[in-house]
Design an enzyme around this catalytic site. Structure first.
Site, PDB file in Angstrom:
ATOM      1  CB  SER A   1      92.038 -83.801  25.685  1.00  0.00           C
ATOM      2  OG  SER A   1      91.889 -83.150  26.523  1.00  0.00           O
TER       3      SER A   1
ATOM      4  CE1 TYR B   1      86.653 -82.243  24.316  1.00  0.00           C
ATOM      5  CE2 TYR B   1      87.957 -82.475  26.394  1.00  0.00           C
ATOM      6  CZ  TYR B   1      88.033 -82.338  25.206  1.00  0.00           C
ATOM      7  OH  TYR B   1      88.978 -81.692  24.432  1.00  0.00           O
TER       8      TYR B   1
ATOM      9  CE  LYS C   1      89.100 -84.535  22.328  1.00  0.00           C
ATOM     10  NZ  LYS C   1      89.528 -84.296  21.076  1.00  0.00           N
TER      11      LYS C   1
HETATM   12  N1  LIG Z   1      91.363 -76.113  23.915  1.00  0.00           N
HETATM   13  C1  LIG Z   1      91.674 -76.977  24.843  1.00  0.00           C
HETATM   14  O1  LIG Z   1      91.461 -76.473  26.112  1.00  0.00           O
HETATM   15  C2  LIG Z   1      91.994 -78.148  24.325  1.00  0.00           C
HETATM   16  C3  LIG Z   1      92.700 -79.142  25.310  1.00  0.00           C
HETATM   17  C4  LIG Z   1      92.826 -80.562  25.010  1.00  0.00           C
HETATM   18  C5  LIG Z   1      92.496 -80.832  23.918  1.00  0.00           C
HETATM   19  N2  LIG Z   1      91.862 -80.310  22.817  1.00  0.00           N
HETATM   20  C6  LIG Z   1      91.452 -80.555  21.330  1.00  0.00           C
HETATM   21  O2  LIG Z   1      92.285 -79.811  20.358  1.00  0.00           O
HETATM   22  C7  LIG Z   1      91.350 -79.891  19.318  1.00  0.00           C
HETATM   23  C8  LIG Z   1      91.380 -78.524  18.842  1.00  0.00           C
HETATM   24  O3  LIG Z   1      90.699 -77.817  19.765  1.00  0.00           O
HETATM   25  P1  LIG Z   1      90.731 -76.131  19.946  1.00  0.00           P
HETATM   26  O4  LIG Z   1      91.036 -75.757  21.073  1.00  0.00           O
HETATM   27  O5  LIG Z   1      91.907 -75.739  18.763  1.00  0.00           O
HETATM   28  O6  LIG Z   1      89.318 -75.773  19.353  1.00  0.00           O
HETATM   29  P2  LIG Z   1      89.038 -74.573  18.459  1.00  0.00           P
HETATM   30  O7  LIG Z   1      87.431 -74.528  18.830  1.00  0.00           O
HETATM   31  O8  LIG Z   1      89.582 -73.430  18.711  1.00  0.00           O
HETATM   32  O9  LIG Z   1      88.917 -75.069  16.974  1.00  0.00           O
HETATM   33  C9  LIG Z   1      88.097 -76.258  16.512  1.00  0.00           C
HETATM   34  C10 LIG Z   1      87.869 -76.006  15.051  1.00  0.00           C
HETATM   35  O10 LIG Z   1      87.311 -77.246  14.782  1.00  0.00           O
HETATM   36  C11 LIG Z   1      86.271 -76.969  13.844  1.00  0.00           C
HETATM   37  N3  LIG Z   1      85.107 -77.789  14.011  1.00  0.00           N
HETATM   38  C12 LIG Z   1      84.206 -78.129  14.898  1.00  0.00           C
HETATM   39  N4  LIG Z   1      83.295 -78.849  14.601  1.00  0.00           N
HETATM   40  C13 LIG Z   1      83.567 -79.413  13.293  1.00  0.00           C
HETATM   41  C14 LIG Z   1      82.871 -80.354  12.499  1.00  0.00           C
HETATM   42  N5  LIG Z   1      81.895 -80.972  12.617  1.00  0.00           N
HETATM   43  N6  LIG Z   1      83.613 -80.474  11.196  1.00  0.00           N
HETATM   44  C15 LIG Z   1      84.691 -79.826  10.930  1.00  0.00           C
HETATM   45  N7  LIG Z   1      85.293 -78.730  11.700  1.00  0.00           N
HETATM   46  C16 LIG Z   1      85.095 -78.672  13.016  1.00  0.00           C
HETATM   47  C17 LIG Z   1      85.557 -75.617  14.490  1.00  0.00           C
HETATM   48  O11 LIG Z   1      85.119 -74.751  13.248  1.00  0.00           O
HETATM   49  C18 LIG Z   1      87.083 -74.904  14.764  1.00  0.00           C
HETATM   50  O12 LIG Z   1      87.613 -74.264  13.464  1.00  0.00           O
HETATM   51  C19 LIG Z   1      90.087 -80.428  19.622  1.00  0.00           C
HETATM   52  O13 LIG Z   1      89.944 -81.959  19.405  1.00  0.00           O
HETATM   53  C20 LIG Z   1      90.074 -80.491  21.221  1.00  0.00           C
HETATM   54  O14 LIG Z   1      89.051 -81.425  21.813  1.00  0.00           O
HETATM   55  C21 LIG Z   1      91.724 -78.682  23.240  1.00  0.00           C
END
Ligand SMILES: NC(=O)c1ccc[n+]([C@@H]2O[C@H](COP(=O)([O-])OP(=O)(O)OC[C@H]3O[C@@H](n4cnc5c(N)ncnc54)[C@H](O)[C@@H]3O)[C@@H](O)[C@H]2O)c1
Ligand SMILES: *[C@@H]1O[C@H](CO)[C@@H](O)[C@H](O)[C@H]1NC(C)=O
Ligand SMILES: *[C@@H]1O[C@H](CO)[C@@H](O)[C@H](O)[C@H]1NC(C)=O
Length: 332
Positions: free
Chosen positions: A204, A217, A221
């Site tokens: 991130s 967080y 990251k």
């Molecule tokens: N959305 C944002 O703003 C953003 C920004 C930068 C980075 N990210 C990163 O991108 C990645 C995906 O984020 P997203 O926005 O798609 O989130 P999201 O919540 O839409 O999807 C995350 C998925 O991971 C699954 N998950 C959570 N805990 C879990 C576990 N213990 N075991 C297995 N699966 C698990 C959830 O069920 C969900 O389906 C993450 O690593 C997040 O940190 C997100």
């Protein structure tokens, strides 16, 4: 930059990292006599690499084929993971999808199968080492050697450091970084013996800059970015450069991950766009996928701007999201 490491099992082995490039093979001797030669070779390599990069600007980048490759995505039930799965389905990869949420997982699998690709699903809690190892064993038996591993599953809590519960702090480290170790240690050995593979770290922009109310967080990251960089260096050190690595650092993405997020610095990203850039980065073996690209300046600014300017810049960028802050719930 000459450093020494020891490798176990074979007794004590001196590890000499070398800089990429045709001029630098074995350029790093420890000998003082050779230090001027080494510096010269280093400078020549740097100049050469700039010329090479310049020439490459005019050559269309080749995208590798992932047809039939086994692609494992954690957290594929929703958001970035889900759309990334759909993109690999279009590229005719064999998909291995992991998520803790069965209904989200099955929904993604259904949509991928509709595209016409082979999909295997596993309900896995990525905060549990044993669960990861058990699922990895099943994948090896039922599907085969994973070629592309995408560590995407992640969680966030959005609270100040005193409001966070102990269990939340432990959980976020388990999911956001420790899981990367367990999956890598499960699937890297076959990548090494095939001298072919790709390990993708979804980090991130919060892995490049500190954000209030995201101390837990950001810590995970930053760890993920460090994981990617050190793993990349290690694969180079053991001369397994056919195993590629990619790290994704986006700003806020509209997946519902962080509630009511906004910043003046950049509009929120759409998951479709982020997944497109991620897949493109994987296909072109890009090391870092920064979205938007200007996030690469944030660590530089942090180092070189005076304190007052940095504070003013932080204030200007006006990062907002819903967070639990001690004594009051405020919209920050
Ligand atoms: N959305 C944002 O703003 C953003 C920004 C930068 C980075 N990210 C990163 O991108 C990645 C995906 O984020 P997203 O926005 O798609 O989130 P999201 O919540 O839409 O999807 C995350 C998925 O991971 C699954 N998950 C959570 N805990 C879990 C576990 N213990 N075991 C297995 N699966 C698990 C959830 O069920 C969900 O389906 C993450 O690593 C997040 O940190 C997100
Ligand atoms: C699981 O996924 C479904 C479908 O995406 C979603 O409606 C539900 O809220 C999720 N459950 C949890 C606990 O996240
Ligand atoms: C924050 O998001 C929630 C739903 O996610 C919504 O009900 C609420 O109105 C939002 N608050 C603001 C200030 O936008």
């Amino acid at each position: 930059m000459n450093f020494h490491g020891t490798a176990s099992r074979m007794g004590s082995v001196k590890v000499k990292p070398s800089i990429n490039g045709p001029l630098s093979e074995n350029a790093w001797g420890g000998d003082n006599m050779n230090v001027y030669v080494d510096i010269l070779l280093l400078l020549l390599t740097i100049i050469y690499s700039y010329l090479e990069a310049f020439v490459k600007l005019f050559i269309p980048v080749k995208r590798k084929s992932v047809n039939g490759e086994i692609v494992l995505i954690t957290g594929a039930g929703h958001g970035i993971g889900k759309i990334t799965a759909l993109k690999f389905a279009q590229l005719e990869s064999v998909l291995v999808l992991w998520d803790i949420n069965k209904s989200g997982l099955e929904q993604t699998a259904k949509e991928c199968r509709d595209i016409g690709t082979k999909v295997y699903t596993y309900v896995v809690d990525c905060s549990k080492r044993e669960a990861i190892n058990a699922a990895a064993d099943k994948v090896k038996q039922e599907v085969g050697d994973v070629n592309i591993l995408i560590n995407n599953a992640g969680i966030v809590f959005c609270a100040d450091v005193l409001t966070l519960q102990d269990s939340q702090i432990e959980k976020i480290f388990e999911v956001n970084i420790l899981a990367h170790f367990w999956t890598t240690r499960a699937f890297l050995p076959s990548m090494i013996s095939n001298n072919h593979g790709h390990i993708v770290t979804v980090a991130s922009s919060a892995g490049l800059v500190g954000v209030p109310y995201l101390v837990d967080y950001c810590s995970t990251k930053f760890a993920a970015v460090g994981y990617h960089k050190a793993l990349t260096a290690e694969l180079d050190a053991i001369q397994k450069s056919e195993i590629k690595t990619t790290c994704l650092c986006p700003v806020f993405v509209n997946t519902g991950f962080v509630q009511n997020a906004s910043t003046r610095f950049s509009p929120n990203l759409e998951p479709e766009d982020v997944a497109s850039k991620l897949v493109d980065g994987i296909l072109t073996n890009k090391k870092m996928v920064l979205i938007p690209p200007v996030v690469s300046f944030t660590p530089v600014l942090e180092f070189y701007l005076p304190e007052r300017a940095l504070k003013a810049l932080n204030k200007f960028s006006d990062i907002k999201f819903d967070a639990k802050v001690q004594c009051y719930d405020k919209n920050k």
